[in-house]
Design a protein around this motif. Sequence first.
Motif, PDB file in Angstrom:
ATOM      1  N   SER A 270       0.851  -1.191   0.000  1.00 59.14           N
ATOM      2  CA  SER A 270       0.000   0.000   0.000  1.00 59.14           C
ATOM      3  C   SER A 270       0.886   1.239   0.000  1.00 59.14           C
ATOM      4  CB  SER A 270      -0.898   0.026   1.238  1.00 59.14           C
ATOM      5  OG  SER A 270      -1.748  -1.109   1.254  1.00 59.14           O
ATOM      6  N   LEU A 271       0.595   2.154  -0.917  1.00 60.24           N
ATOM      7  CA  LEU A 271       1.439   3.335  -1.063  1.00 60.24           C
ATOM      8  C   LEU A 271       0.625   4.610  -1.157  1.00 60.24           C
ATOM      9  CD1 LEU A 271       3.938   2.120  -3.842  1.00 60.24           C
ATOM     10  CD2 LEU A 271       4.323   2.122  -1.374  1.00 60.24           C
ATOM     11  N   CYS A 272       1.146   5.662  -0.575  1.00 60.53           N
ATOM     12  CA  CYS A 272       0.627   7.002  -0.789  1.00 60.53           C
ATOM     13  C   CYS A 272       1.497   7.618  -1.880  1.00 60.53           C
ATOM     14  CB  CYS A 272       0.694   7.827   0.488  1.00 60.53           C
ATOM     15  SG  CYS A 272       0.076   9.516   0.282  1.00 60.53           S
ATOM     16  N   GLU A 273       0.869   8.028  -2.985  1.00 61.06           N
ATOM     17  CA  GLU A 273       1.604   8.543  -4.131  1.00 61.06           C
ATOM     18  C   GLU A 273       1.060   9.891  -4.566  1.00 61.06           C
ATOM     19  OE1 GLU A 273       1.836   5.883  -7.398  1.00 61.06           O
ATOM     20  OE2 GLU A 273       2.386   4.136  -6.207  1.00 61.06           O
ATOM     21  N   SER A 274       1.863  10.628  -5.288  1.00 61.18           N
ATOM     22  CA  SER A 274       1.433  11.893  -5.852  1.00 61.18           C
ATOM     23  C   SER A 274       0.497  11.639  -7.026  1.00 61.18           C
ATOM     24  CB  SER A 274       2.644  12.698  -6.326  1.00 61.18           C
ATOM     25  OG  SER A 274       2.249  13.825  -7.072  1.00 61.18           O
ATOM     26  N   THR A 275      -0.436  12.552  -7.237  1.00 60.73           N
ATOM     27  CA  THR A 275      -1.327  12.450  -8.391  1.00 60.73           C
ATOM     28  C   THR A 275      -0.742  13.153  -9.610  1.00 60.73           C
ATOM     29  OG1 THR A 275      -2.524  14.426  -7.657  1.00 60.73           O
ATOM     30  CG2 THR A 275      -3.405  12.273  -6.971  1.00 60.73           C
TER      31      THR A 275
END
Length: 313
Positions: free
Chosen positions: A90-95
Amino acid sequence: ELEQSLRTAPDSALLADILHKTILHPLCVKYPPSAKYRRGFLTELIKKLESTAAEPLDELYEALADVLKEAEESTHCYKNYLLPSGDCVSLCESTALISGGTTGLLTWEAALHLAQWALQNPSLFRGRTILELGSGVGFTGIAICKSCQPRTFIFSDCHPRVLSQLGQNLQLNGLSAEPDGTWSPQTESQGQEGEGQSCQTPKVIVAELDWGSVTEKQLLALRADVVIAADVVYDPEIIVVLIGMLQKLSSSRADRKAPEVFIASTIRNPATYQLFQAELDKAGIRWQVIPAHSSCNFLCDVQPDVTILQLFV
């Protein structure tokens, strides 16, 4: 079950229940899927509602309005990548492709290909110390930590925002990075007795590593058995600095066996990639193409042209 209920008796109460068990669920609010996904999901629910004689559901329209507004303002989203083992990254990424002056805040295609290749060759990483150059938000390294049992995994990058996001993603996946001070030469030399033994929970280090300024002594202190990188060959200026760092890596090994080096690249500009190969030849670094699957299980749409090189430093 929810789909069956929708087919048989779609009404406002049922839709409200679905809404609170999905998009408005506390976990979904804390770790939201992309705005695009939520917009599509809510639109489908509205279609179901409007196809019946059910009473309008204000909460549904309000949720859609919030998502539409967020789509304009949001700078990040959460993505989940399912591993062959059934585990998940699970990753938090830039849009955005470029955010905060860097391209390192989202997962690029070569990182997905490199991870798939690594998961198909776990013995290369099991019980060894792995150094990843340009880790970005961490997908490849986290996948290896979860599936290949490395002894130590060193994530590295040089951009402060990338390192911060990387640290958050490690926590999101249950990995705890040790303080920078733990990778001193003394500490590392004392910790090699277990070399070659597989580890269920690898030692994880996040290092701020600038290829241009890193010293041979610092690279020696990392004591890497395997060095990997993905999508780091995209700019002629970066290529020169990268090869300079690889030369330091070669000359810093002292009496240790040279690390195995693997670099995955998406071929966007053939001229840039040919320059990389030419500079490797000029530096006396031998290389060979590693056979890999042409398709990547982590990509569901377009399959880019990705090549993995093994370098002999």
